[in-house]
Design a protein around this motif. Structure first.
Motif, PDB file in Angstrom:
ATOM      1  N   TRP A 252       1.948  -6.864  14.658  1.00 39.45           N
ATOM      2  CA  TRP A 252       2.437  -5.495  14.808  1.00 39.45           C
ATOM      3  C   TRP A 252       2.162  -4.809  13.477  1.00 39.45           C
ATOM      4  O   TRP A 252       2.586  -5.277  12.419  1.00 39.45           O
ATOM      5  CB  TRP A 252       3.922  -5.449  15.130  1.00 39.45           C
ATOM      6  N   ILE A 253       1.415  -3.693  13.532  1.00 43.57           N
ATOM      7  CA  ILE A 253       0.982  -3.001  12.320  1.00 43.57           C
ATOM      8  C   ILE A 253       1.409  -1.544  12.410  1.00 43.57           C
ATOM      9  O   ILE A 253       1.226  -0.905  13.451  1.00 43.57           O
ATOM     10  CB  ILE A 253      -0.545  -3.076  12.155  1.00 43.57           C
ATOM     11  N   CYS A 254       1.981  -1.029  11.340  1.00 43.08           N
ATOM     12  CA  CYS A 254       2.259   0.407  11.314  1.00 43.08           C
ATOM     13  C   CYS A 254       1.508   1.036  10.147  1.00 43.08           C
ATOM     14  O   CYS A 254       1.317   0.416   9.093  1.00 43.08           O
ATOM     15  CB  CYS A 254       3.753   0.712  11.241  1.00 43.08           C
ATOM     16  N   THR A 255       1.065   2.266  10.366  1.00 36.51           N
ATOM     17  CA  THR A 255       0.367   3.032   9.340  1.00 36.51           C
ATOM     18  C   THR A 255       0.987   4.422   9.275  1.00 36.51           C
ATOM     19  O   THR A 255       1.719   4.843  10.176  1.00 36.51           O
ATOM     20  CB  THR A 255      -1.133   3.155   9.631  1.00 36.51           C
ATOM     21  N   SER A 256       0.673   5.125   8.198  1.00 40.74           N
ATOM     22  CA  SER A 256       1.175   6.487   8.001  1.00 40.74           C
ATOM     23  C   SER A 256       0.002   7.446   7.882  1.00 40.74           C
ATOM     24  O   SER A 256      -0.968   7.164   7.162  1.00 40.74           O
ATOM     25  CB  SER A 256       2.046   6.561   6.737  1.00 40.74           C
ATOM     26  N   GLU A 257       0.094   8.576   8.560  1.00 48.65           N
ATOM     27  CA  GLU A 257      -1.041   9.500   8.657  1.00 48.65           C
ATOM     28  C   GLU A 257      -1.538   9.976   7.297  1.00 48.65           C
ATOM     29  O   GLU A 257      -2.745  10.138   7.092  1.00 48.65           O
ATOM     30  CB  GLU A 257      -0.634  10.710   9.505  1.00 48.65           C
ATOM     31  N   LEU A 258      -0.634  10.198   6.344  1.00 51.06           N
ATOM     32  CA  LEU A 258      -1.011  10.759   5.049  1.00 51.06           C
ATOM     33  C   LEU A 258      -1.129   9.691   3.970  1.00 51.06           C
ATOM     34  O   LEU A 258      -0.968   9.970   2.787  1.00 51.06           O
ATOM     35  CB  LEU A 258       0.014  11.820   4.631  1.00 51.06           C
ATOM     36  N   ASP A 259      -1.418   8.481   4.372  1.00 52.83           N
ATOM     37  CA  ASP A 259      -1.558   7.344   3.466  1.00 52.83           C
ATOM     38  C   ASP A 259      -3.011   6.866   3.487  1.00 52.83           C
ATOM     39  O   ASP A 259      -3.531   6.561   4.559  1.00 52.83           O
ATOM     40  CB  ASP A 259      -0.615   6.226   3.925  1.00 52.83           C
ATOM     41  N   PRO A 260      -3.685   6.789   2.339  1.00 53.95           N
ATOM     42  CA  PRO A 260      -5.064   6.279   2.336  1.00 53.95           C
ATOM     43  C   PRO A 260      -5.184   4.882   2.935  1.00 53.95           C
ATOM     44  O   PRO A 260      -6.251   4.510   3.445  1.00 53.95           O
ATOM     45  CB  PRO A 260      -5.441   6.276   0.854  1.00 53.95           C
ATOM     46  N   LEU A 261      -4.085   4.105   2.905  1.00 54.75           N
ATOM     47  CA  LEU A 261      -4.130   2.757   3.475  1.00 54.75           C
ATOM     48  C   LEU A 261      -4.100   2.763   5.003  1.00 54.75           C
ATOM     49  O   LEU A 261      -4.199   1.705   5.618  1.00 54.75           O
ATOM     50  CB  LEU A 261      -2.964   1.917   2.945  1.00 54.75           C
TER      51      LEU A 261
ATOM     52  N   SER B  79      -0.592  -4.704  18.146  1.00 55.46           N
ATOM     53  CA  SER B  79      -0.158  -3.331  18.394  1.00 55.46           C
ATOM     54  C   SER B  79      -0.196  -2.599  17.062  1.00 55.46           C
ATOM     55  O   SER B  79       0.187  -3.151  16.026  1.00 55.46           O
ATOM     56  CB  SER B  79       1.275  -3.296  18.943  1.00 55.46           C
ATOM     57  N   VAL B  80      -0.664  -1.352  17.092  1.00 51.09           N
ATOM     58  CA  VAL B  80      -0.682  -0.548  15.869  1.00 51.09           C
ATOM     59  C   VAL B  80      -0.072   0.811  16.176  1.00 51.09           C
ATOM     60  O   VAL B  80      -0.351   1.406  17.222  1.00 51.09           O
ATOM     61  CB  VAL B  80      -2.113  -0.415  15.299  1.00 51.09           C
ATOM     62  N   VAL B  81       0.793   1.270  15.279  1.00 51.31           N
ATOM     63  CA  VAL B  81       1.474   2.550  15.443  1.00 51.31           C
ATOM     64  C   VAL B  81       1.203   3.393  14.208  1.00 51.31           C
ATOM     65  O   VAL B  81       1.426   2.943  13.084  1.00 51.31           O
ATOM     66  CB  VAL B  81       2.998   2.361  15.610  1.00 51.31           C
TER      67      VAL B  81
ATOM     68  N   GLN C  75       2.942 -11.581  12.888  1.00 51.71           N
ATOM     69  CA  GLN C  75       2.761 -11.002  11.557  1.00 51.71           C
ATOM     70  C   GLN C  75       3.100  -9.515  11.645  1.00 51.71           C
ATOM     71  O   GLN C  75       2.625  -8.795  12.531  1.00 51.71           O
ATOM     72  CB  GLN C  75       1.362 -11.240  11.003  1.00 51.71           C
ATOM     73  N   LEU C  76       3.971  -9.084  10.740  1.00 51.20           N
ATOM     74  CA  LEU C  76       4.527  -7.727  10.732  1.00 51.20           C
ATOM     75  C   LEU C  76       3.990  -7.037   9.480  1.00 51.20           C
ATOM     76  O   LEU C  76       4.422  -7.341   8.364  1.00 51.20           O
ATOM     77  CB  LEU C  76       6.051  -7.807  10.711  1.00 51.20           C
TER      78      LEU C  76
END
Length: 340
Positions: free
Chosen positions: A265-274, A293-295, A198-199
């Motif tokens: 594999w999960i990616c997040t953004s520093e300036l995103d409330p999510l 893995s999370v980036v 799951q991406l």
């Protein structure tokens, strides 16, 4: 010992430059869902035209998938080249759900269509993009059922598409990440088809907003405004159903168990409330024994990772997604005796 100073997170200068470049191209969106959807799609087309976004020549094909007790869902298949793969080619398949706060977006948007074409080509995979219904005209739980039906269709037709039912991934961005995670839950509880990956890109997994992280927001975007907008989108999606936000089909992080779900594999953004949602979901999956893995991309906003030709961090995120999708070409590992 000197005190450590903590700086407020700063927006990547490349993101700031890109936002300044596109600002004159964007018309203000009205508050109504239908009006906002129309103007947002027009903005997307105008922006992609001005930025000269390439539309790669890859083979495509559309199908309509029936959904029991809910509207049918249209899917578009993208192959990695201008030629449709032959049955038996055993290519990996990524079933993907676009983002847009459950109310806007779609597979006909220029930016989404271009992204699917580029990822199919670069990763050498078949992408099946599902055009699930938008709220508030169609509300929960229609969308989870549409996405699960699309997964069932992909498994049933994988061979004739030139794909392999043993090399299937499910992915999505933002609200589409929510639906991807929900689809894996429905799959586990129903037919338990094999899903290799799951991406999840900047996913929202808690519609109660209990995991939203406002720490990275700038003073120009107060957290109270973000929460107000978020609640409005949630109401449009869920309607007035009491407690609906706590259903695992709305907030997959609230499922009683995450055991047995596909590797993530999960990616997040520093300036995103999510960011809080994605990273909390990674911890929940890991605690349940799911490989994950999370980036986190520093200095990035909720939407900036979609523009890989213009923002270096987005280009890196694109390469990371492609690298992860390419692992689907490998043979699936044999389950261990302990896992069995």
């Amino acid at each position: 010992m000197p005190k450590r100073s903590f700086r407020r997170p700063a927006v990547d200068t490349a993101v700031t430059a890109f936002e300044r470049r596109i600002a004159p191209l964007l018309e203000r969106e009205p508050r109504s869902a239908a009006g906002r959807r129309r103007v947002a799609q027009e903005n997307d087309a105008r922006m992609c035209d001005a930025l000269d976004i390439a539309i790669l020549d890859v083979a495509t094909e559309e199908h309509v998938v029936p959904v029991a007790d809910h509207p049918d869902v249209r899917v578009r298949v993208y192959w990695p080249s201008a030629l449709r793969a032959e049955p038996g080619a055993e290519l990996p398949i990524l079933l993907y759900f676009y983002g847009g706060g459950f109310t806007i977006g779609g597979i006909d948007w220029v930016s989404w269509d271009a992204r699917f074409r580029e990822r199919a080509r670069d990763a050498g995979v078949i992408i099946v993009a599902a055009d699930y219904s938008r709220a508030p005209e169609v509300r929960f739980p229609a969308q989870p059922e549409q996405c699960w039906s699309a997964l069932e269709w992909v498994h049933e037709h994988a061979g004739e598409l030139g794909g392999s039912p043993a090399r299937i991934a499910v992915g999505g961005g933002s609200s589409g990440g929510n639906l991807a995670a929900v689809t894996t839950l429905l799959n586990r509880e129903r037919n338990n088809r094999p899903i290799r990956l799951q991406l999840l890109e900047n996913p929202v997994v808690d519609l109660t907003m209990g995991h939203a992280d406002m720490a990275g927001l700038t003073a120009a975007i107060p957290g109270v405004i973000v929460r107000r907008v978020g609640r409005r989108l949630v109401r449009q999606y869920l309607g007035g159903r009491p407690g609906a936000a706590r259903s695992p089909l709305a907030s997959p992080i609230l499922a009683r168990s995450h055991t047995g779900l596909p590797a993530a594999w999960i990616c997040t953004s520093e300036l995103d409330p999510l960011r809080g949602d994605g990273e909390a979901y990674a911890r929940a999956l890991s605690a349940a024994g799911v490989p994950v893995s999370v980036v986190r991309y520093v200095g990035q906003t909720h939407t900036s990772l979609g523009w890989n030709r213009f923002i270096p961090a987005a280009a890196e995120a694109h390469r990371a997604v492609i690298a992860r999708l390419r692992t689907l070409h490998d043979d699936a590992p044999e389950p261990s005796a302990d896992a069995a």
